[in-house]
Design a protein around this motif. Sequence first.
Motif, PDB file in Angstrom:
ATOM      1  N   LEU A  61      48.702  33.360  44.093  1.00 26.29           N
ATOM      2  CA  LEU A  61      48.650  34.649  44.782  1.00 26.29           C
ATOM      3  C   LEU A  61      47.956  35.663  43.884  1.00 26.29           C
ATOM      4  CD1 LEU A  61      49.619  36.777  46.950  1.00 26.29           C
ATOM      5  CD2 LEU A  61      51.730  36.951  45.608  1.00 26.29           C
ATOM      6  N   VAL A  62      47.028  36.417  44.470  1.00 29.90           N
ATOM      7  CA  VAL A  62      46.394  37.535  43.772  1.00 29.90           C
ATOM      8  C   VAL A  62      46.592  38.785  44.625  1.00 29.90           C
ATOM      9  CG1 VAL A  62      44.251  38.522  42.874  1.00 29.90           C
ATOM     10  CG2 VAL A  62      44.649  36.059  42.693  1.00 29.90           C
ATOM     11  N   LEU A  63      47.124  39.833  44.024  1.00 34.49           N
ATOM     12  CA  LEU A  63      47.282  41.112  44.708  1.00 34.49           C
ATOM     13  C   LEU A  63      46.167  42.057  44.261  1.00 34.49           C
ATOM     14  CD1 LEU A  63      51.144  41.755  44.426  1.00 34.49           C
ATOM     15  CD2 LEU A  63      49.876  40.912  46.415  1.00 34.49           C
ATOM     16  N   PHE A  64      45.668  42.859  45.217  1.00 35.16           N
ATOM     17  CA  PHE A  64      44.665  43.855  44.844  1.00 35.16           C
ATOM     18  C   PHE A  64      44.982  45.194  45.498  1.00 35.16           C
ATOM     19  CE2 PHE A  64      43.013  42.273  48.842  1.00 35.16           C
ATOM     20  CZ  PHE A  64      42.398  43.367  49.437  1.00 35.16           C
ATOM     21  N   ASP A  65      44.550  46.259  44.865  1.00 41.74           N
ATOM     22  CA  ASP A  65      44.691  47.636  45.336  1.00 41.74           C
ATOM     23  C   ASP A  65      46.157  48.055  45.413  1.00 41.74           C
ATOM     24  OD1 ASP A  65      43.706  50.128  46.149  1.00 41.74           O
ATOM     25  OD2 ASP A  65      43.905  49.613  48.264  1.00 41.74           O
ATOM     26  N   ARG A  66      46.871  47.669  46.467  1.00 45.25           N
ATOM     27  CA  ARG A  66      48.301  47.981  46.575  1.00 45.25           C
ATOM     28  C   ARG A  66      49.094  46.810  46.003  1.00 45.25           C
ATOM     29  NH1 ARG A  66      48.932  49.821  52.832  1.00 45.25           N
ATOM     30  NH2 ARG A  66      47.241  51.342  52.959  1.00 45.25           N
ATOM     31  N   VAL A  67      49.735  47.049  44.883  1.00 48.66           N
ATOM     32  CA  VAL A  67      50.413  45.964  44.168  1.00 48.66           C
ATOM     33  C   VAL A  67      51.845  46.376  43.848  1.00 48.66           C
ATOM     34  CG1 VAL A  67      48.208  45.241  43.172  1.00 48.66           C
ATOM     35  CG2 VAL A  67      49.690  46.765  41.874  1.00 48.66           C
ATOM     36  N   THR A  68      52.590  45.453  43.265  1.00 52.52           N
ATOM     37  CA  THR A  68      53.963  45.738  42.850  1.00 52.52           C
ATOM     38  C   THR A  68      54.278  44.982  41.561  1.00 52.52           C
ATOM     39  OG1 THR A  68      56.309  45.491  43.418  1.00 52.52           O
ATOM     40  CG2 THR A  68      54.799  43.864  44.332  1.00 52.52           C
ATOM     41  N   PRO A  69      55.054  45.600  40.664  1.00 54.65           N
ATOM     42  CA  PRO A  69      55.478  44.885  39.455  1.00 54.65           C
ATOM     43  C   PRO A  69      56.548  43.833  39.743  1.00 54.65           C
ATOM     44  CG  PRO A  69      56.457  47.079  39.514  1.00 54.65           C
ATOM     45  CD  PRO A  69      55.483  47.010  40.651  1.00 54.65           C
ATOM     46  N   GLU A  70      57.066  43.819  40.981  1.00 58.44           N
ATOM     47  CA  GLU A  70      58.129  42.878  41.344  1.00 58.44           C
ATOM     48  C   GLU A  70      57.646  41.429  41.390  1.00 58.44           C
ATOM     49  OE1 GLU A  70      61.426  43.594  42.092  1.00 58.44           O
ATOM     50  OE2 GLU A  70      60.992  45.616  41.378  1.00 58.44           O
ATOM     51  N   ILE A  71      56.344  41.237  41.559  1.00 58.04           N
ATOM     52  CA  ILE A  71      55.802  39.889  41.716  1.00 58.04           C
ATOM     53  C   ILE A  71      54.948  39.519  40.510  1.00 58.04           C
ATOM     54  CG2 ILE A  71      54.356  38.392  43.150  1.00 58.04           C
ATOM     55  CD1 ILE A  71      56.967  39.232  44.468  1.00 58.04           C
ATOM     56  N   LYS A  72      55.237  38.357  39.935  1.00 55.56           N
ATOM     57  CA  LYS A  72      54.443  37.857  38.821  1.00 55.56           C
ATOM     58  C   LYS A  72      53.243  37.099  39.377  1.00 55.56           C
ATOM     59  CE  LYS A  72      58.303  37.421  35.570  1.00 55.56           C
ATOM     60  NZ  LYS A  72      59.099  36.485  34.734  1.00 55.56           N
ATOM     61  N   CYS A  73      52.079  37.717  39.263  1.00 56.12           N
ATOM     62  CA  CYS A  73      50.842  37.097  39.733  1.00 56.12           C
ATOM     63  C   CYS A  73      49.673  37.882  39.157  1.00 56.12           C
ATOM     64  CB  CYS A  73      50.782  37.086  41.266  1.00 56.12           C
ATOM     65  SG  CYS A  73      50.635  38.727  42.012  1.00 56.12           S
ATOM     66  N   ASP A  74      48.466  37.382  39.359  1.00 56.79           N
ATOM     67  CA  ASP A  74      47.275  38.122  38.951  1.00 56.79           C
ATOM     68  C   ASP A  74      47.069  39.305  39.894  1.00 56.79           C
ATOM     69  OD1 ASP A  74      46.631  36.438  36.809  1.00 56.79           O
ATOM     70  OD2 ASP A  74      45.549  35.056  38.114  1.00 56.79           O
ATOM     71  N   LYS A  75      46.530  40.399  39.335  1.00 60.30           N
ATOM     72  CA  LYS A  75      46.336  41.616  40.126  1.00 60.30           C
ATOM     73  C   LYS A  75      45.020  42.288  39.744  1.00 60.30           C
ATOM     74  CE  LYS A  75      51.310  42.061  40.024  1.00 60.30           C
ATOM     75  NZ  LYS A  75      52.436  42.543  39.232  1.00 60.30           N
ATOM     76  N   VAL A  76      44.430  42.972  40.727  1.00 56.52           N
ATOM     77  CA  VAL A  76      43.225  43.771  40.490  1.00 56.52           C
ATOM     78  C   VAL A  76      43.458  45.150  41.086  1.00 56.52           C
ATOM     79  CG1 VAL A  76      40.718  43.858  40.613  1.00 56.52           C
ATOM     80  CG2 VAL A  76      41.887  41.673  40.928  1.00 56.52           C
ATOM     81  N   VAL A  77      43.325  46.174  40.265  1.00 56.40           N
ATOM     82  CA  VAL A  77      43.546  47.542  40.734  1.00 56.40           C
ATOM     83  C   VAL A  77      42.489  48.454  40.128  1.00 56.40           C
ATOM     84  CG1 VAL A  77      46.044  47.272  41.019  1.00 56.40           C
ATOM     85  CG2 VAL A  77      45.132  48.043  38.817  1.00 56.40           C
ATOM     86  N   ILE A  78      42.356  49.621  40.718  1.00 54.65           N
ATOM     87  CA  ILE A  78      41.580  50.688  40.098  1.00 54.65           C
ATOM     88  C   ILE A  78      42.570  51.587  39.367  1.00 54.65           C
ATOM     89  CG2 ILE A  78      41.714  52.198  42.114  1.00 54.65           C
ATOM     90  CD1 ILE A  78      38.926  53.195  41.458  1.00 54.65           C
ATOM     91  N   ASP A  79      42.111  52.283  38.344  1.00 57.43           N
ATOM     92  CA  ASP A  79      42.977  53.227  37.633  1.00 57.43           C
ATOM     93  C   ASP A  79      43.083  54.491  38.491  1.00 57.43           C
ATOM     94  OD1 ASP A  79      44.274  54.975  35.914  1.00 57.43           O
ATOM     95  OD2 ASP A  79      43.241  54.232  34.125  1.00 57.43           O
ATOM     96  N   ASP A  80      43.997  54.443  39.473  1.00 62.24           N
ATOM     97  CA  ASP A  80      44.134  55.543  40.429  1.00 62.24           C
ATOM     98  C   ASP A  80      44.551  56.844  39.756  1.00 62.24           C
ATOM     99  OD1 ASP A  80      43.631  54.580  43.202  1.00 62.24           O
ATOM    100  OD2 ASP A  80      45.128  53.100  42.658  1.00 62.24           O
ATOM    101  N   LYS A  81      45.418  56.743  38.779  1.00 61.91           N
ATOM    102  CA  LYS A  81      45.876  57.949  38.084  1.00 61.91           C
ATOM    103  C   LYS A  81      44.704  58.639  37.384  1.00 61.91           C
ATOM    104  CE  LYS A  81      49.193  59.581  34.620  1.00 61.91           C
ATOM    105  NZ  LYS A  81      50.252  59.189  33.650  1.00 61.91           N
ATOM    106  N   LYS A  82      43.883  57.855  36.708  1.00 61.84           N
ATOM    107  CA  LYS A  82      42.727  58.413  36.006  1.00 61.84           C
ATOM    108  C   LYS A  82      41.719  58.998  36.994  1.00 61.84           C
ATOM    109  CE  LYS A  82      39.239  57.241  32.522  1.00 61.84           C
ATOM    110  NZ  LYS A  82      38.732  56.159  31.628  1.00 61.84           N
TER     111      LYS A  82
END
Length: 256
Positions: free
Chosen positions: A66-87
């Motif tokens: 499973l790969v999560l992107f954009d909307r993710v959660t720390p609850e799931i251990k998997c690879d993820k791709v996000v943008i630095d939304d805060k920055k």
Amino acid sequence: IEKYANAKGYNVIVCVSDESFDKEVINMELLANGSIDGFIMALSAGTQLKNDYNHLKEVTAQGIPLVLFDRVTPEIKCDKVVIDDKKGAYNAVTTFIREGRKRIALITTKDYFSVSRDRAAGYREALLDNGLEINEDLILEFPSMEVDEKGIEEFFKHHKVDAVLSVNEIFAIHSMRFVQSLGIKIPEDISFIGFTDGLLSKYSTPGLTAVAQHGEDMGKIAAEMLIEKVENDAEEETYTTKVLEPTLIVRGSTGN
């Protein structure tokens, strides 16, 4: 996602949750019966609102990558791709402040959306770092990503602002259209920046200055991550979160 996957000999099945938790669960159950090699997904609004990720845990427990992107959660251990939304939000607000703007509004959603939560955090931090107070009256918060035209109109009728950061381009475009109907000039009287940098941003009048999410890059990286997991059975699983740098695309809705 599809372009990269096809080049590697994989086909892509696209399912749309319509922001529904139940539909997301059903889609995953239907596909997890052996017909697919793995999942790439952004969490639905309903899933983030319920904070229920058991369907994802069941999939990973079956050994399905499973790969999560954009909307993710720390609850799931998997690879993820996000943008630095805060920055991205921090840089946008800093841009407003450099223009001399002081009454900077935020149009956002409830913070169960991971992206909205991070963007609001960047907004708040940028104000404080630049010596401006956080005025809660200038934060317009909606329960979902659905456009509430009446809510937007009431906000601008009763609040004087000189800059607006929007967590998506749809909120921004509707806001721009309404303030223009009041005779307010963009960007002379008020500046706008929105997230995503889609077609609406490019073709609005004036063009919307936007925080680009680099969706194509995000999709390619997500596909790379999934195919790497599918083709290489590691004895011990390791997971990576790839954070992309946001880019501000300057158009006519902000000053020079």
